[in-house]
Design a protein around this motif. Sequence first.
Motif, short mmCIF file in Angstrom:
data_model
loop_
_atom_site.label_atom_id
_atom_site.label_comp_id
_atom_site.label_asym_id
_atom_site.label_seq_id
_atom_site.Cartn_x
_atom_site.Cartn_y
_atom_site.Cartn_z
N MET A 88 -50.48 -16.51 -39.31
CA MET A 88 -50.65 -15.38 -40.22
C MET A 88 -51.74 -14.49 -39.67
O MET A 88 -52.92 -14.85 -39.65
CB MET A 88 -51.02 -15.86 -41.63
CG MET A 88 -51.16 -14.72 -42.64
SD MET A 88 -51.40 -15.30 -44.34
CE MET A 88 -53.06 -16.01 -44.24
N HIS A 124 -53.78 -22.17 -46.50
CA HIS A 124 -52.48 -22.05 -47.17
C HIS A 124 -52.34 -20.63 -47.67
O HIS A 124 -53.32 -20.00 -48.06
CB HIS A 124 -52.43 -23.05 -48.34
CG HIS A 124 -51.06 -23.30 -48.88
ND1 HIS A 124 -50.42 -22.42 -49.72
CD2 HIS A 124 -50.20 -24.35 -48.71
CE1 HIS A 124 -49.23 -22.90 -50.04
NE2 HIS A 124 -49.07 -24.07 -49.43
N ARG A 125 -51.13 -20.11 -47.67
CA ARG A 125 -50.89 -18.76 -48.16
C ARG A 125 -51.07 -18.64 -49.67
O ARG A 125 -51.33 -17.55 -50.18
CB ARG A 125 -49.49 -18.29 -47.77
CG ARG A 125 -49.33 -18.05 -46.28
CD ARG A 125 -47.90 -17.63 -45.95
NE ARG A 125 -47.70 -17.50 -44.51
CZ ARG A 125 -47.78 -16.36 -43.84
NH1 ARG A 125 -48.07 -15.24 -44.50
NH2 ARG A 125 -47.58 -16.31 -42.54
N SER A 173 -53.67 -10.85 -39.85
CA SER A 173 -53.97 -9.75 -40.78
C SER A 173 -53.76 -8.41 -40.07
O SER A 173 -52.91 -8.29 -39.20
CB SER A 173 -55.40 -9.90 -41.31
OG SER A 173 -55.67 -8.93 -42.29
N TRP A 211 -54.61 -18.70 -38.76
CA TRP A 211 -54.83 -17.51 -39.58
C TRP A 211 -55.90 -16.67 -38.87
O TRP A 211 -57.00 -17.14 -38.60
CB TRP A 211 -55.28 -17.94 -40.97
CG TRP A 211 -55.77 -16.85 -41.89
CD1 TRP A 211 -55.66 -15.51 -41.75
CD2 TRP A 211 -56.46 -17.07 -43.12
NE1 TRP A 211 -56.24 -14.85 -42.81
CE2 TRP A 211 -56.74 -15.78 -43.68
CE3 TRP A 211 -56.87 -18.20 -43.82
CZ2 TRP A 211 -57.41 -15.62 -44.89
CZ3 TRP A 211 -57.54 -18.05 -45.02
CH2 TRP A 211 -57.80 -16.76 -45.54
N HIS A 236 -49.88 -22.41 -36.84
CA HIS A 236 -50.60 -22.36 -38.12
C HIS A 236 -52.06 -21.91 -37.93
O HIS A 236 -53.00 -22.58 -38.32
CB HIS A 236 -50.54 -23.72 -38.82
CG HIS A 236 -50.84 -23.64 -40.28
ND1 HIS A 236 -51.96 -24.25 -40.85
CD2 HIS A 236 -50.20 -23.03 -41.30
CE1 HIS A 236 -51.96 -24.03 -42.15
NE2 HIS A 236 -50.91 -23.28 -42.46
#
Length: 226
Positions: free
Chosen positions: A121, A209-210, A123, A158, A156
């Motif tokens: 993920m 975690h989202r 940004s 972020w 995984h």
Amino acid sequence: MKLSFLSGLIRAAKARWFFLLEMPEGNRFEDKGAAGLKGRVIVKRGTGNTITIGSGTRFDGSIEILGTKNTVVIGDNCHFKGDIVVKDHGQTVTFGDHSTCKSVYILCQEGCSVRIGRWCMLSRDIEIRTTDAHSLIDRQTGKRLNTAASIAIGDHVWVGVGAIINKGSRIAADSVVGAMAFVNSAFDEEGVVIAGVPAKIVRRGVTWHRGRKKAFSSAEMDAWRG
């Protein structure tokens, strides 16, 4: 859809998006069932290049290639928004299955590669660069000091807003990169938070975690591993 040559404006009716594809003969674009295509894919110079957009993926941005025998793969069920520039020969850029980004600039150059894993993920306003694009030189020896190097981001991961992932960086799986961090080295320990300028490990033994709630089960924390 497998194409060796296409120059023109494509309307992806299922998504009501506009997509420009310009690839000279000898290059290949493969749409494996994308949910939406917006922006442009262009090979300005070179042959033997392959670009693949995975099933269920929403692509909103640009891919630009100048060189030969390069490979760009956006995996399945991704949401990619950003720009990829590949300059040179025999390089690979991969954006793993189920990964997302709000806005990213990826520069792959000087014979290097960029690998972004699954379930990542990213940004907005993120830069990932295998090269500084110019030379820093030792005046006494005349030798270049800032050589290019490949980048690997594990599954995984972020990456926070405004982070820069510089040449030679490695980020292990299940980790977090803090906002505005400058990553310029290898971090091979999983489950850490990396932050600062230059980035360093500031916390260990974490995952992310989202979702947002007070507590998560082991199954929820490790669902991405499946």
